[in-house]
Design a protein around this motif. Structure first.
Motif, PDB file in Angstrom:
ATOM      1  N   VAL A   1       0.864  -1.179   0.000  1.00  0.00           N
ATOM      2  CA  VAL A   1       0.000   0.000   0.000  1.00  0.00           C
ATOM      3  C   VAL A   1       0.904   1.233   0.000  1.00  0.00           C
ATOM      4  O   VAL A   1       1.815   1.351   0.820  1.00  0.00           O
ATOM      5  CB  VAL A   1      -0.933   0.003   1.229  1.00  0.00           C
ATOM      6  N   GLY A   2       0.638   2.144  -0.931  1.00  0.00           N
ATOM      7  CA  GLY A   2       1.516   3.289  -1.116  1.00  0.00           C
ATOM      8  C   GLY A   2       1.044   4.571  -0.480  1.00  0.00           C
ATOM      9  O   GLY A   2      -0.056   4.667   0.075  1.00  0.00           O
ATOM     10  N   PHE A   3       1.902   5.586  -0.609  1.00  0.00           N
ATOM     11  CA  PHE A   3       1.642   6.910  -0.054  1.00  0.00           C
ATOM     12  C   PHE A   3       0.307   7.476  -0.526  1.00  0.00           C
ATOM     13  O   PHE A   3      -0.460   8.019   0.261  1.00  0.00           O
ATOM     14  CB  PHE A   3       2.791   7.860  -0.443  1.00  0.00           C
ATOM     15  N   GLU A   4       0.035   7.372  -1.823  1.00  0.00           N
ATOM     16  CA  GLU A   4      -1.174   7.985  -2.380  1.00  0.00           C
ATOM     17  C   GLU A   4      -2.439   7.442  -1.718  1.00  0.00           C
ATOM     18  O   GLU A   4      -3.359   8.196  -1.405  1.00  0.00           O
ATOM     19  CB  GLU A   4      -1.248   7.760  -3.899  1.00  0.00           C
ATOM     20  N   ASP A   5      -2.469   6.140  -1.504  1.00  0.00           N
ATOM     21  CA  ASP A   5      -3.657   5.528  -0.890  1.00  0.00           C
ATOM     22  C   ASP A   5      -3.801   5.912   0.574  1.00  0.00           C
ATOM     23  O   ASP A   5      -4.904   6.140   1.052  1.00  0.00           O
ATOM     24  CB  ASP A   5      -3.590   4.009  -1.050  1.00  0.00           C
TER      25      ASP A   5
END
Length: 108
Positions: A40-44
């Protein structure tokens, strides 16, 4: 504590990413569960936090993967660290065990 909370699973549409709401006298949690193969990345993480103003705290659970370095830095930066927790599979299982054993102990 989540065990003593009123818990509601949100609808699959128009939930802005929050899958579960949990209310207790002291806290109002928004919980988002990610069942992804990839981290799970920063944007999410930022998007979830951005649409979660009504909650005291947001927990994002990654059941199959982890979080990117950028997501971890964002979650631990400044005031974000008080508003968001990132739980990987291990942390999620440990929290469930705690809740189970606390409820089991209280029933005795």
């Amino acid at each position: 504590m989540l065990f003593r909370s009123q818990v509601k699973v949100t609808q699959k549409t128009n939930d802005f990413g929050i899958d579960v709401e949990a209310k207790s006298p002291n806290e109002y949690l928004g919980i988002q569960v990610k069942h992804w193969e990839t981290d799970v990345g920063f944007e999410d993480v930022a998007k979830t936090l951005g649409v979660s103003n009504k909650f005291n705290k947001v927990i994002i659970i990654s059941t199959k993967s982890n979080f990117t370095r950028q997501a971890m830095i964002f979650a631990n930066d400044g005031t974000n660290r008080y508003r968001i927790d990132l739980w990987d599979n291990r942390k999620f299982k440990n929290e469930l065990r705690k809740i189970y054993f606390e409820s089991f102990t209280e029933k005795r």
